[in-house]
Design an enzyme around this catalytic site. Structure first.
Site, PDB file in Angstrom:
ATOM      1  N   SER A 155       0.854  -1.189   0.000  1.00 55.59           N
ATOM      2  CA  SER A 155       0.000   0.000   0.000  1.00 55.59           C
ATOM      3  C   SER A 155       0.887   1.235   0.000  1.00 55.59           C
ATOM      4  CB  SER A 155      -0.896   0.006   1.237  1.00 55.59           C
ATOM      5  OG  SER A 155      -1.365   1.325   1.457  1.00 55.59           O
ATOM      6  N   HIS A 183      -1.165  -1.426  -4.255  1.00 59.19           N
ATOM      7  CA  HIS A 183      -2.438  -1.055  -3.646  1.00 59.19           C
ATOM      8  C   HIS A 183      -2.496   0.466  -3.470  1.00 59.19           C
ATOM      9  CE1 HIS A 183      -5.945  -2.008  -1.031  1.00 59.19           C
ATOM     10  NE2 HIS A 183      -5.522  -1.003  -0.274  1.00 59.19           N
ATOM     11  N   ASP A 190      -4.673   3.539  -2.045  1.00 57.21           N
ATOM     12  CA  ASP A 190      -5.760   3.906  -1.140  1.00 57.21           C
ATOM     13  C   ASP A 190      -6.291   5.285  -1.479  1.00 57.21           C
ATOM     14  OD1 ASP A 190      -5.978   1.692   0.760  1.00 57.21           O
ATOM     15  OD2 ASP A 190      -3.905   2.179   1.258  1.00 57.21           O
ATOM     16  N   MET A 226      -8.862   8.154  -0.573  1.00 58.05           N
ATOM     17  CA  MET A 226      -9.667   8.592   0.576  1.00 58.05           C
ATOM     18  C   MET A 226     -10.193   9.998   0.342  1.00 58.05           C
ATOM     19  SD  MET A 226      -7.187   7.327   3.625  1.00 58.05           S
ATOM     20  CE  MET A 226      -6.567   5.652   3.699  1.00 58.05           C
ATOM     21  N   HIS A 274      -8.295   0.990  -4.051  1.00 59.85           N
ATOM     22  CA  HIS A 274      -9.224   0.795  -2.938  1.00 59.85           C
ATOM     23  C   HIS A 274      -9.927   2.121  -2.685  1.00 59.85           C
ATOM     24  CE1 HIS A 274      -9.554  -0.185   1.686  1.00 59.85           C
ATOM     25  NE2 HIS A 274     -10.727  -0.085   1.097  1.00 59.85           N
ATOM     26  N   MET A 300     -12.073   4.447  -0.817  1.00 55.29           N
ATOM     27  CA  MET A 300     -12.719   4.747   0.465  1.00 55.29           C
ATOM     28  C   MET A 300     -13.368   6.108   0.316  1.00 55.29           C
ATOM     29  SD  MET A 300      -9.678   3.272   2.827  1.00 55.29           S
ATOM     30  CE  MET A 300      -8.557   3.324   1.441  1.00 55.29           C
ATOM     31  N   MET A 312     -11.516  -5.720   5.621  1.00 56.33           N
ATOM     32  CA  MET A 312     -10.707  -4.748   6.360  1.00 56.33           C
ATOM     33  C   MET A 312     -10.365  -5.345   7.721  1.00 56.33           C
ATOM     34  SD  MET A 312     -10.143  -2.224   4.386  1.00 56.33           S
ATOM     35  CE  MET A 312      -9.126  -1.398   5.610  1.00 56.33           C
ATOM     36  N   ASP A 330      -6.590  -6.281   4.543  1.00 50.46           N
ATOM     37  CA  ASP A 330      -5.980  -4.949   4.497  1.00 50.46           C
ATOM     38  C   ASP A 330      -5.996  -4.323   5.884  1.00 50.46           C
ATOM     39  OD1 ASP A 330      -5.102  -2.432   3.843  1.00 50.46           O
ATOM     40  OD2 ASP A 330      -6.792  -1.925   2.543  1.00 50.46           O
ATOM     41  N   GLY A 331      -4.800  -4.052   6.415  1.00 49.60           N
ATOM     42  CA  GLY A 331      -4.681  -3.349   7.686  1.00 49.60           C
ATOM     43  C   GLY A 331      -3.939  -4.163   8.737  1.00 49.60           C
ATOM     44  N   GLY A 332      -2.791  -3.643   9.168  1.00 47.59           N
ATOM     45  CA  GLY A 332      -2.040  -4.304  10.233  1.00 47.59           C
ATOM     46  C   GLY A 332      -1.398  -5.617   9.816  1.00 47.59           C
TER      47      GLY A 332
HETATM   48  C1  DX5 Z   1      -6.256   1.702   5.553  1.00 52.78           C
HETATM   49  C2  DX5 Z   1      -5.808   1.376   4.164  1.00 52.78           C
HETATM   50  C3  DX5 Z   1      -4.693   0.421   4.130  1.00 52.78           C
HETATM   51  C4  DX5 Z   1      -3.433   0.909   4.798  1.00 52.78           C
HETATM   52  C5  DX5 Z   1      -2.685  -0.283   5.334  1.00 52.78           C
HETATM   53  O1  DX5 Z   1      -7.332   2.544   5.481  1.00 52.78           O
HETATM   54  O2  DX5 Z   1      -6.882   0.817   3.418  1.00 52.78           O
HETATM   55  O3  DX5 Z   1      -4.439  -0.039   2.812  1.00 52.78           O
HETATM   56  O4  DX5 Z   1      -2.604   1.633   3.933  1.00 52.78           O
HETATM   57  O5  DX5 Z   1      -1.598   0.153   6.086  1.00 52.78           O
HETATM   58  P1  DX5 Z   1      -0.840  -0.793   7.120  1.00 52.78           P
HETATM   59  O6  DX5 Z   1      -0.376  -2.001   6.361  1.00 52.78           O
HETATM   60  O7  DX5 Z   1       0.272   0.058   7.619  1.00 52.78           O
HETATM   61  O8  DX5 Z   1      -1.837  -1.168   8.194  1.00 52.78           O
HETATM   62 ZN    ZN Z   2      -6.421  -0.163   1.455  1.00 51.78          ZN
END
Ligand code: DX5
Ligand code: ZN
Length: 218
Positions: free
Chosen positions: A7, A32, A34, A36, A64, A66, A135, A173-175
């Site tokens: 990402s 990826h 993001d 937003m 992605h 959002m 997520m 996706d996330g953490g």
């Molecule tokens: C969060 C995004 C993720 C984010 C992941 O809203 O959709 O794609 O960049 O970041 P990490 O891998 O650091 O949790």
């Molecule tokens: Zn994402």
């Protein structure tokens, strides 16, 4: 083998092109992106940067979205060259219509659900999806902690996927990092999005370590 989708939210934007190339050289499969809007999520990022990335990225772009009312932007992101377009059903009253719009553009379609959204949202749409994104943090920011209950949700989502559309890929996706990657892979994840775990430090080394972490997990 599970795929890695770095990402670029966590990348150094002043060296974006260079970092995308490093991901490709290190063997990542997707980039990826993001997007937003400051409304669906508190943060603002990216937009049609996708177009510039498309011109230089050797890897397909996984966008992605959002953003609220994704229906208003599907054509633009398709034109910009996204390979996958993933929207949130929480952001539109017309999830089915958005999915059809994406398919009409000839782009692979993904749908993403937040940690608090029932997985049943997938039932009517899974048959038409190329990607189901779970997520594993609340969207908006990189660098957050993986939500533990996500593993059980992933297990259930995999069952739904196996039953309704075995071709559909499961993305998390996330953490995602060296500790959580083996767990999500063991629970059926096909694509791992990773931001900070890839871009904090040496990108190539991080991608190699991430891949090693789950080598024996699937
Ligand atoms: C969060 C995004 C993720 C984010 C992941 O809203 O959709 O794609 O960049 O970041 P990490 O891998 O650091 O949790
Ligand atoms: Zn994402």
């Amino acid at each position: 083998m599970p795929q890695i989708a770095p990402s670029i939210l966590a990348s150094d934007f002043t060296r974006l092109g260079e970092q995308v190339l490093a991901c490709a050289e290190a063997g990542a499969e997707l980039i990826h992106v993001d997007v937003m809007d400051g409304r669906f999520v508190p943060n603002i990022s990216m937009g049609l940067v996708v177009e510039a990335l498309r011109r230089m990225s050797p890897l397909p772009l996984d966008a992605h979205l959002m953003i609220v009312e994704p229906e208003r932007y599907i054509a633009d992101f398709a034109k910009a060259g996204a390979h996958y377009l993933t929207f949130h059903p929480e952001a539109t009253p017309h999830a089915h219509r958005v999915l059809q719009q994406i398919k009409e553009q000839g782009v692979r379609a993904g749908m993403a659900v937040n940690p608090g959204t029932p997985l049943e949202y997938f039932v009517p749409l899974l048959g038409d999806l190329d990607l189901a994104l779970l997520m594993t943090v609340n969207p908006g920011f990189g660098g957050q902690k993986f939500i533990e209950g996500s593993l059980e949700r992933l297990r259930v989502l995999k069952q739904m996927r196996d039953q309704l559309n075995p071709e559909c890929l499961l993305e998390v996706d996330g953490g995602i990092n060296r500790h959580t990657a083996p767990q999500v892979v063991a629970h059926g994840a096909d694509i791992l999005v990773a931001g900070s775990a890839v871009f904090d430090g040496n990108t190539r080394e991080n991608i190699a370590l991430l891949r090693e972490s789950y080598a024996f997990a699937s």
